[in-house]
Design a protein around this motif. Sequence first.
Motif, PDB file in Angstrom:
ATOM      1  N   GLU A 153       0.765  -1.329   0.151  1.00  0.00           N
ATOM      2  CA  GLU A 153      -0.089  -0.026   0.045  1.00  0.00           C
ATOM      3  C   GLU A 153       0.768   1.271   0.101  1.00  0.00           C
ATOM      4  OE1 GLU A 153      -2.046   0.696   3.809  1.00  0.00           O
ATOM      5  OE2 GLU A 153      -0.726  -0.559   4.928  1.00  0.00           O
ATOM      6  N   PRO A 154       0.465   2.505  -0.528  1.00  0.00           N
ATOM      7  CA  PRO A 154       1.267   3.561  -0.484  1.00  0.00           C
ATOM      8  C   PRO A 154       1.208   3.938   1.068  1.00  0.00           C
ATOM      9  CG  PRO A 154      -0.706   3.748  -1.947  1.00  0.00           C
ATOM     10  CD  PRO A 154      -1.033   2.363  -1.310  1.00  0.00           C
ATOM     11  N   SER A 155       2.451   4.661   1.242  1.00  0.00           N
ATOM     12  CA  SER A 155       2.800   4.924   2.690  1.00  0.00           C
ATOM     13  C   SER A 155       2.140   6.149   3.060  1.00  0.00           C
ATOM     14  CB  SER A 155       4.564   5.274   2.675  1.00  0.00           C
ATOM     15  OG  SER A 155       4.745   6.296   2.093  1.00  0.00           O
ATOM     16  N   GLY A 156       1.817   7.113   2.320  1.00  0.00           N
ATOM     17  CA  GLY A 156       1.269   8.391   2.513  1.00  0.00           C
ATOM     18  C   GLY A 156       2.202   9.492   3.078  1.00  0.00           C
ATOM     19  N   VAL A 157       3.561   8.956   3.095  1.00  0.00           N
ATOM     20  CA  VAL A 157       4.609   9.926   3.600  1.00  0.00           C
ATOM     21  C   VAL A 157       5.385  10.519   2.662  1.00  0.00           C
ATOM     22  CG1 VAL A 157       6.653   9.980   5.031  1.00  0.00           C
ATOM     23  CG2 VAL A 157       4.576   8.704   5.914  1.00  0.00           C
ATOM     24  N   THR A 158       5.732  11.771   2.571  1.00  0.00           N
ATOM     25  CA  THR A 158       6.842  12.319   1.745  1.00  0.00           C
ATOM     26  C   THR A 158       8.051  12.502   2.343  1.00  0.00           C
ATOM     27  OG1 THR A 158       4.812  13.502   0.570  1.00  0.00           O
ATOM     28  CG2 THR A 158       7.124  14.353   0.206  1.00  0.00           C
ATOM     29  N   VAL A 159       9.162  12.014   1.888  1.00  0.00           N
ATOM     30  CA  VAL A 159      10.311  11.863   2.434  1.00  0.00           C
ATOM     31  C   VAL A 159      11.367  12.758   1.331  1.00  0.00           C
ATOM     32  CG1 VAL A 159      12.380  10.894   3.391  1.00  0.00           C
ATOM     33  CG2 VAL A 159      10.204   9.918   3.917  1.00  0.00           C
ATOM     34  N   GLU A 160      11.778  14.112   1.618  1.00  0.00           N
ATOM     35  CA  GLU A 160      12.524  14.728   1.037  1.00  0.00           C
ATOM     36  C   GLU A 160      13.882  14.861   1.574  1.00  0.00           C
ATOM     37  OE1 GLU A 160       9.446  17.457  -1.299  1.00  0.00           O
ATOM     38  OE2 GLU A 160      10.057  18.229   0.765  1.00  0.00           O
ATOM     39  N   GLY A 161      15.141  14.747   0.652  1.00  0.00           N
ATOM     40  CA  GLY A 161      16.283  14.963   1.377  1.00  0.00           C
ATOM     41  C   GLY A 161      17.470  14.007   1.165  1.00  0.00           C
ATOM     42  N   ASP A 162      18.367  13.974   1.264  1.00  0.00           N
ATOM     43  CA  ASP A 162      19.630  12.786   1.128  1.00  0.00           C
ATOM     44  C   ASP A 162      19.157  11.554   1.392  1.00  0.00           C
ATOM     45  OD1 ASP A 162      21.897  11.639   0.393  1.00  0.00           O
ATOM     46  OD2 ASP A 162      23.225  12.992   1.691  1.00  0.00           O
ATOM     47  N   PRO A 163      19.478  10.571   0.717  1.00  0.00           N
ATOM     48  CA  PRO A 163      19.181   9.358   1.447  1.00  0.00           C
ATOM     49  C   PRO A 163      19.924   8.681   2.300  1.00  0.00           C
ATOM     50  CG  PRO A 163      18.893   9.207  -1.118  1.00  0.00           C
ATOM     51  CD  PRO A 163      19.293  10.448  -0.523  1.00  0.00           C
ATOM     52  N   GLU A 164      21.336   9.364   2.523  1.00  0.00           N
ATOM     53  CA  GLU A 164      22.261   9.123   3.280  1.00  0.00           C
ATOM     54  C   GLU A 164      21.982   9.472   4.555  1.00  0.00           C
ATOM     55  OE1 GLU A 164      26.850   9.912   4.262  1.00  0.00           O
ATOM     56  OE2 GLU A 164      26.386   8.981   2.288  1.00  0.00           O
ATOM     57  N   ALA A 165      21.339  10.728   4.484  1.00  0.00           N
ATOM     58  CA  ALA A 165      20.756  11.551   5.895  1.00  0.00           C
ATOM     59  C   ALA A 165      19.530  10.687   6.441  1.00  0.00           C
ATOM     60  CB  ALA A 165      20.663  12.845   5.673  1.00  0.00           C
ATOM     61  N   VAL A 166      18.667  10.439   5.437  1.00  0.00           N
ATOM     62  CA  VAL A 166      17.498   9.434   6.030  1.00  0.00           C
ATOM     63  C   VAL A 166      17.813   8.358   6.497  1.00  0.00           C
ATOM     64  CG1 VAL A 166      15.339   8.323   5.324  1.00  0.00           C
ATOM     65  CG2 VAL A 166      16.096  10.611   4.155  1.00  0.00           C
ATOM     66  N   ASP A 167      18.946   7.371   6.113  1.00  0.00           N
ATOM     67  CA  ASP A 167      19.218   6.385   6.800  1.00  0.00           C
ATOM     68  C   ASP A 167      19.949   6.197   8.035  1.00  0.00           C
ATOM     69  OD1 ASP A 167      20.318   3.169   6.175  1.00  0.00           O
ATOM     70  OD2 ASP A 167      22.122   4.168   6.581  1.00  0.00           O
ATOM     71  N   GLU A 168      20.569   7.667   8.128  1.00  0.00           N
ATOM     72  CA  GLU A 168      21.190   7.852   9.397  1.00  0.00           C
ATOM     73  C   GLU A 168      20.143   8.140  10.724  1.00  0.00           C
ATOM     74  OE1 GLU A 168      24.592  10.994  10.655  1.00  0.00           O
ATOM     75  OE2 GLU A 168      22.592  12.109  10.506  1.00  0.00           O
ATOM     76  N   LEU A 169      18.893   8.665  10.236  1.00  0.00           N
ATOM     77  CA  LEU A 169      17.795   8.676  11.115  1.00  0.00           C
ATOM     78  C   LEU A 169      17.344   7.416  11.254  1.00  0.00           C
ATOM     79  CD1 LEU A 169      15.742  10.560  12.828  1.00  0.00           C
ATOM     80  CD2 LEU A 169      14.580  10.662  10.861  1.00  0.00           C
ATOM     81  N   ARG A 170      17.033   6.811  10.457  1.00  0.00           N
ATOM     82  CA  ARG A 170      16.543   5.365  10.656  1.00  0.00           C
ATOM     83  C   ARG A 170      17.206   4.474  11.290  1.00  0.00           C
ATOM     84  NH1 ARG A 170      11.120   3.925   9.082  1.00  0.00           N
ATOM     85  NH2 ARG A 170      10.847   4.394   6.886  1.00  0.00           N
ATOM     86  N   ARG A 171      18.515   4.434  11.247  1.00  0.00           N
ATOM     87  CA  ARG A 171      19.512   3.603  12.345  1.00  0.00           C
ATOM     88  C   ARG A 171      19.485   4.125  13.511  1.00  0.00           C
ATOM     89  NH1 ARG A 171      25.172   3.877   9.796  1.00  0.00           N
ATOM     90  NH2 ARG A 171      25.739   2.078  11.070  1.00  0.00           N
ATOM     91  N   CYS A 172      19.266   5.426  13.756  1.00  0.00           N
ATOM     92  CA  CYS A 172      19.316   5.696  15.195  1.00  0.00           C
ATOM     93  C   CYS A 172      17.844   5.262  15.824  1.00  0.00           C
ATOM     94  CB  CYS A 172      19.248   7.206  15.280  1.00  0.00           C
ATOM     95  SG  CYS A 172      20.912   8.005  15.142  1.00  0.00           S
ATOM     96  N   ILE A 173      16.870   5.378  15.007  1.00  0.00           N
ATOM     97  CA  ILE A 173      15.523   4.877  15.591  1.00  0.00           C
ATOM     98  C   ILE A 173      15.611   3.053  15.852  1.00  0.00           C
ATOM     99  CG2 ILE A 173      13.223   4.418  15.165  1.00  0.00           C
ATOM    100  CD1 ILE A 173      13.118   7.308  13.607  1.00  0.00           C
ATOM    101  N   VAL A 174      16.107   2.513  14.852  1.00  0.00           N
ATOM    102  CA  VAL A 174      16.367   1.295  15.070  1.00  0.00           C
ATOM    103  C   VAL A 174      17.155   0.725  16.190  1.00  0.00           C
ATOM    104  CG1 VAL A 174      17.179  -1.049  13.999  1.00  0.00           C
ATOM    105  CG2 VAL A 174      15.754   0.366  12.643  1.00  0.00           C
ATOM    106  N   THR A 175      18.022   1.228  16.510  1.00  0.00           N
ATOM    107  CA  THR A 175      19.260   1.083  17.643  1.00  0.00           C
ATOM    108  C   THR A 175      18.312   1.289  18.893  1.00  0.00           C
ATOM    109  OG1 THR A 175      21.055   1.501  16.218  1.00  0.00           O
ATOM    110  CG2 THR A 175      21.442   1.555  18.655  1.00  0.00           C
ATOM    111  N   ALA A 176      17.811   2.398  18.923  1.00  0.00           N
ATOM    112  CA  ALA A 176      16.854   2.645  20.064  1.00  0.00           C
ATOM    113  C   ALA A 176      15.733   1.922  20.626  1.00  0.00           C
ATOM    114  CB  ALA A 176      16.473   4.189  19.984  1.00  0.00           C
ATOM    115  N   THR A 177      15.118   1.232  19.641  1.00  0.00           N
ATOM    116  CA  THR A 177      13.901   0.479  19.838  1.00  0.00           C
ATOM    117  C   THR A 177      14.212  -1.040  19.825  1.00  0.00           C
ATOM    118  OG1 THR A 177      13.437   0.698  17.399  1.00  0.00           O
ATOM    119  CG2 THR A 177      12.583   2.531  18.884  1.00  0.00           C
TER     120      THR A 177
END
Length: 256
Positions: A231-255
């Motif tokens: 299904e479509p996510s409904g979320v718009t993500v704008e920016g450098d994929p490497e920066a997005v990955d940094e945020l994602r990795r922080c979230i995964v590590t914390a949870t």
Amino acid sequence: MEYSRFLDCLAANFARLRAVVVPADPAAAVPSCPGWTVADLTHHVGEVYLHKTLAMRDGAEPDPWPPKELADEDPLALLDRAYAELRDEFAARKPEDPAGSWYSPDQTVGFWIRRMAQETVIHRIDAELGTGQPVAPVPDDLAADGIAELLKVFVAYSVAEWGSYFSEILDGSPGRTYILRTEGAAWRVRVGPGQFTVEDWTGDDAAADVTVSGPPTAVLRWVWNRESADEPSGVTVEGDPEAVDELRRCIVTATQ
């Protein structure tokens, strides 16, 4: 949100989770929890409820956990028993009463009321994804609170308290700014070596390296990685994929 509202949301999402798992194949895979089946998910939620009940009853989180005797208990029976005990414990206490928790700024029953409301809605989504059921919308207020809780209570606190777990991710960070925005709420996240700070945000997005925006349910599912390939996510993500990955990795590590 008021604590009474959290308890109402907890009850509604528990009822939905239970309604989804009861007729399901216990062996069905849960794609948002790799390696888990529907039975594993059901058992896990029951274990979580019992763990928090004891954290309130005993004034400290039980450790080690879970006890061996839970392993052979039927998942649905455990879920029902544990939920009943959790609700009884909440009913017997006030939100401001003391309770042990891993989050040092808030050692109260109210912390667990909020946490269990958020825990349950995420695992309700897991149950729906694992059984092929439509993912029901999350109330806007609960979803916005869930985004804030994830960023502030999980990630920012974890980086501040257990920074070594994030060294591989953040030590080489050039320093980045993220804006996460949904209806009626927004947050600015700043990261860098040893840093992950979050603030409620009322400014614009001009200085952000990454912006994440969408309806509350969609952004909640995005930050918790509970999206579906079907299904479509409904979320718009704008920016450098490497920066997005940094945020994602922080979230995964914390949870994790």
